[in-house]
Design a protein around this motif. Structure first.
Motif, PDB file in Angstrom:
ATOM      1  N   TYR A  81       0.867  -1.180   0.000  1.00  0.00           N
ATOM      2  CA  TYR A  81       0.000   0.000   0.000  1.00  0.00           C
ATOM      3  C   TYR A  81       0.904   1.231   0.000  1.00  0.00           C
ATOM      4  O   TYR A  81       1.818   1.326   0.807  1.00  0.00           O
ATOM      5  N   LYS A  82       0.611   2.155  -0.899  1.00  0.00           N
ATOM      6  CA  LYS A  82       1.479   3.323  -1.026  1.00  0.00           C
ATOM      7  C   LYS A  82       0.639   4.583  -1.217  1.00  0.00           C
ATOM      8  O   LYS A  82      -0.411   4.563  -1.851  1.00  0.00           O
ATOM      9  N   LEU A  83       1.140   5.680  -0.673  1.00  0.00           N
ATOM     10  CA  LEU A  83       0.498   6.979  -0.792  1.00  0.00           C
ATOM     11  C   LEU A  83       1.469   7.933  -1.481  1.00  0.00           C
ATOM     12  O   LEU A  83       2.650   7.978  -1.138  1.00  0.00           O
ATOM     13  N   TYR A  84       0.968   8.692  -2.450  1.00  0.00           N
ATOM     14  CA  TYR A  84       1.758   9.692  -3.171  1.00  0.00           C
ATOM     15  C   TYR A  84       1.026  11.024  -3.056  1.00  0.00           C
ATOM     16  O   TYR A  84      -0.196  11.072  -3.124  1.00  0.00           O
ATOM     17  N   TRP A  85       1.774  12.103  -2.898  1.00  0.00           N
ATOM     18  CA  TRP A  85       1.154  13.423  -2.944  1.00  0.00           C
ATOM     19  C   TRP A  85       2.089  14.406  -3.618  1.00  0.00           C
ATOM     20  O   TRP A  85       3.306  14.291  -3.539  1.00  0.00           O
ATOM     21  N   SER A  86       1.459  15.338  -4.318  1.00  0.00           N
ATOM     22  CA  SER A  86       2.229  16.365  -5.023  1.00  0.00           C
ATOM     23  C   SER A  86       1.493  17.694  -4.929  1.00  0.00           C
ATOM     24  O   SER A  86       0.272  17.738  -4.805  1.00  0.00           O
ATOM     25  N   VAL A  87       2.286  18.767  -4.976  1.00  0.00           N
ATOM     26  CA  VAL A  87       1.758  20.119  -4.850  1.00  0.00           C
ATOM     27  C   VAL A  87       2.478  20.996  -5.862  1.00  0.00           C
ATOM     28  O   VAL A  87       3.688  20.891  -6.044  1.00  0.00           O
ATOM     29  N   CYS A  88       1.721  21.870  -6.503  1.00  0.00           N
ATOM     30  CA  CYS A  88       2.317  22.875  -7.392  1.00  0.00           C
ATOM     31  C   CYS A  88       2.239  24.239  -6.712  1.00  0.00           C
ATOM     32  O   CYS A  88       1.471  24.433  -5.769  1.00  0.00           O
TER      33      CYS A  88
END
Length: 186
Positions: A81-88
């Motif tokens: 199980y993996k979580l990814y997050w990104s922000v601009c």
């Protein structure tokens, strides 16, 4: 006279923004314009509905008018199980800007199960997007899901905190390391 001109200009801008967003995503995940994809590209996010793997994937894309665009993706690949997050650094109602945060972390089965429970309670797989919204300020909440060949996307405009849809997305926010003030969750 100047106030009238400014008011007309504001209304025209709001109408154009609504026209861009109102057809951003069909129920099959394809776009009638570049609005949504522009943000996904800036956030370096994959196109989920085109994924051919056996992964189970959900993504919340959060486009607040005057705040940075955020994407949070949760994936199950076998027993991982993996979580990814990104922000601009842009603004969700205007331009995505450039990628400034791209992080990931492993999750445990309990995190995954808690999220799936919220998805089930919300009725995500039978929800549809209501495209008949018009607003000039607020936020676009987009939740996508893909299991095998099944795909769904639901788009909401500043949803109420009491809805299952909001609770699914908000749970993902609690799993990342960004400090989001309660008043900024709109």
């Amino acid at each position: 006279m100047r106030k009238i001109f400014v008011a007309i200009l504001f209304i025209m801008q709001a109408f154009c923004l609504h026209a861009q967003r109102s057809n951003a995503i069909t129920d099959k995940g394809q776009s009638s314009n570049k609005w949504y994809y522009m943000y996904l590209q800036a956030l370096k996010e994959p196109i989920i509905y085109a994924d051919k793997t056996n992964k189970e994937i959900y993504r919340f894309t959060w486009l607040r008018t005057f705040h940075n665009p955020i994407a949070i993706r949760i994936e199950k690949d076998g027993s991982n199980y993996k979580l990814y997050w990104s922000v601009c650094d842009g603004k969700g109602g205007y331009d995505p800007g450039k990628l400034v945060v791209a992080k990931s972390r492993n999750l445990n089965k309990q995190n995954w199960d808690n999220f799936l429970k919220k998805v089930s309670i919300a009725g995500f797989w039978t929800m549809r997007t209501d495209k008949d919204f018009f607003a000039t300020d607020g936020s676009q909440w987009i939740l996508e899901g893909k299991v095998n060949t099944k795909y769904n996307v639901v788009e909401g405009w500043s949803p109420s905190a009491s809805t299952g849809f909001y609770k699914c997305c908000d749970y993902l926010i609690t799993l990342i390391d960004l400090k989001i003030k309660p008043d900024d969750k709109y």
